[in-house]
Design a protein around this motif. Structure first.
Motif, PDB file in Angstrom:
ATOM      1  N   UNK A 120      12.642  -3.022  -1.190  1.00  0.00           N
ATOM      2  CA  UNK A 120      12.775  -4.052   0.001  1.00  0.00           C
ATOM      3  C   UNK A 120      11.878  -5.030   0.010  1.00  0.00           C
ATOM      4  N   UNK A 121      11.201  -5.091  -1.015  1.00  0.00           N
ATOM      5  CA  UNK A 121      10.075  -6.375  -1.145  1.00  0.00           C
ATOM      6  C   UNK A 121       8.961  -6.259   0.157  1.00  0.00           C
ATOM      7  N   UNK A 122       8.587  -5.271   0.310  1.00  0.00           N
ATOM      8  CA  UNK A 122       7.381  -5.099   1.240  1.00  0.00           C
ATOM      9  C   UNK A 122       6.049  -5.588   0.732  1.00  0.00           C
ATOM     10  N   UNK A 123       5.916  -5.363  -0.565  1.00  0.00           N
ATOM     11  CA  UNK A 123       4.914  -5.978  -1.335  1.00  0.00           C
ATOM     12  C   UNK A 123       3.566  -5.329  -0.754  1.00  0.00           C
ATOM     13  N   UNK A 124       2.838  -6.191  -0.173  1.00  0.00           N
ATOM     14  CA  UNK A 124       1.252  -5.637   0.338  1.00  0.00           C
ATOM     15  C   UNK A 124       1.565  -4.709   1.273  1.00  0.00           C
ATOM     16  N   UNK A 125       2.442  -4.548   2.147  1.00  0.00           N
ATOM     17  CA  UNK A 125       2.559  -3.517   3.185  1.00  0.00           C
ATOM     18  C   UNK A 125       2.850  -2.165   2.699  1.00  0.00           C
ATOM     19  N   UNK A 126       3.430  -1.933   1.356  1.00  0.00           N
ATOM     20  CA  UNK A 126       3.424  -0.739   0.886  1.00  0.00           C
ATOM     21  C   UNK A 126       2.325  -0.097   0.141  1.00  0.00           C
ATOM     22  N   UNK A 127       1.466  -0.911  -0.079  1.00  0.00           N
ATOM     23  CA  UNK A 127       0.235  -0.630  -0.885  1.00  0.00           C
ATOM     24  C   UNK A 127      -0.464   0.279  -0.339  1.00  0.00           C
ATOM     25  N   UNK A 168      -5.313   3.453  -7.750  1.00  0.00           N
ATOM     26  CA  UNK A 168      -4.846   3.280  -9.167  1.00  0.00           C
ATOM     27  C   UNK A 168      -3.442   3.578  -9.386  1.00  0.00           C
ATOM     28  N   UNK A 169      -2.624   3.970  -8.310  1.00  0.00           N
ATOM     29  CA  UNK A 169      -1.103   3.899  -8.445  1.00  0.00           C
ATOM     30  C   UNK A 169      -0.619   2.823  -8.693  1.00  0.00           C
ATOM     31  N   UNK A 205      -5.560  -3.787  -3.562  1.00  0.00           N
ATOM     32  CA  UNK A 205      -6.834  -3.162  -3.300  1.00  0.00           C
ATOM     33  C   UNK A 205      -6.729  -1.795  -4.014  1.00  0.00           C
ATOM     34  N   UNK A 206      -7.803  -1.246  -4.210  1.00  0.00           N
ATOM     35  CA  UNK A 206      -8.075   0.255  -4.482  1.00  0.00           C
ATOM     36  C   UNK A 206      -7.567   0.414  -6.006  1.00  0.00           C
TER      37      UNK A 206
END
Length: 310
Positions: free
Chosen positions: A218-225, A231-232, A245-246
């Motif tokens: 869905x190309x959520x990008x940063x919203x899925x992080x 480290x995933x 991040x993280x």
């Protein structure tokens, strides 16, 4: 031969029937009489000019998925296929070489038998999206029992990602709109959560430590992080690769890397025959109605693939 192409980028109306020379296969190549070509978002990206394709010969012919009949085998080509076989293949389009064509020459490694029990319309929906999902999962390399998040799960690539991940022994948490919840659950998702910017928050309610990886159709990008453990990895499409991040890493995948992985395509064929993956067709249209297919796809809400027939 007849093809559907464009001489300038723009709205769907730039797609027209064009006449091209019939291609002939060389060493290591096969010629397919195309009966069906799936319509994918990558086709609308090409048509609209969102990608720089300057320098490619005109007309541009879109399309990355075909199914049809094997009509000619190039000299010295190593293949177990025979003339007259029903086949499917993945296309790396360039210039006038694209799937929206009556005849197409492809490397033998890009072609395999069509799934038994399926017609060309159904078979054409599998190669590009199936291989993209396979590449995404192979890139993540998660062990059985790991938890995977999939966004865009009701779409073609996302749906294959759900089904293939389940076949790999993963636990899958996927997104869906209210109208798609039943569909995504039927694909095998273990948890179906509301789609949108709050997806990560819903994931953390179920998996407080985060999931082991994500396929972000869905190309959520940063919203899925936030949904992904430290480290995933988040698999992205269309080249998205930014810092996060993280230690969570965005990893873009390009299906061209699997365009000659015939064994992987043939495994998808077997999985389709076994019912592991579903060949979902939204509707089929004559190739001359390619503009209408692009309009429908860009309008959104299409479940399964629109397919052009020749």
């Amino acid at each position: 031969m007849r093809a559907i192409g464009l001489y300038e980028h723009g709205t769907p109306e730039v797609l027209h029937t064009v006449d091209l020379p019939q291609p002939r296969p060389g060493r290591g190549e096969l010629r397919i009489r195309v009966q069906a070509a799936a319509v994918n978002p990558t086709d609308t990206v090409l048509r609209s000019g969102q990608r720089d394709l300057s320098g490619q010969p005109l007309p541009l012919v879109p399309g990355m998925d075909v199914a049809g009949v094997l009509e000619e085998i190039g000299p010295g080509t190593d293949t177990g296929l025979r003339i007259g076989d029903a086949v499917m293949g993945i296309v790396v389009p360039r210039g006038s070489h694209g799937a929206y064509s009556e005849q197409l020459v492809l490397p033998a490694e890009s072609v395999t038998a069509a799934p038994r029990g399926s017609g060309p319309v159904e078979a054409s929906t599998l190669p590009m999206n199936g291989l993209t999902a396979r590449l995404a999962l192979d890139t993540l390399g998660l062990d059985p029992g790991s938890v995977l998040a999939v966004t865009g799960a009701a779409g073609a690539m996302g749906g294959y990602a759900v089904q293939l991940a389940k076949a790999d022994g993963l636990t899958v948490v996927a997104d869906a709109s209210e109208t798609d919840e039943e569909l995504v659950a039927a694909l095998g998702a273990d948890a179906v959560l509301p789609r949108g910017a709050d997806f990560a928050a819903h994931v953390l309610e179920r998996f407080p430590e985060g999931v082991d990886g994500a396929v972000d159709g869905a190309m959520l990008h940063e919203a899925v992080v936030p949904a992904v453990r430290q480290d995933g990895t988040v698999i992205t499409i269309r080249g998205y690769d930014e810092s996060s991040e993280r230690g969570v890493r965005f990893q873009p995948v390009l299906v061209v890397d699997y365009a000659r992985e015939r064994q992987k395509l043939d495994t998808l064929r077997q999985q389709a025959e076994d019912g592991v993956v579903s060949l979902r067709v939204a509707s089929s249209l004559p190739a001359e109605q390619a503009a209408e297919a692009h309009r429908r796809l860009e309008a959104g809400g299409v479940r399964g693939r629109l397919v052009l027939t020749f």
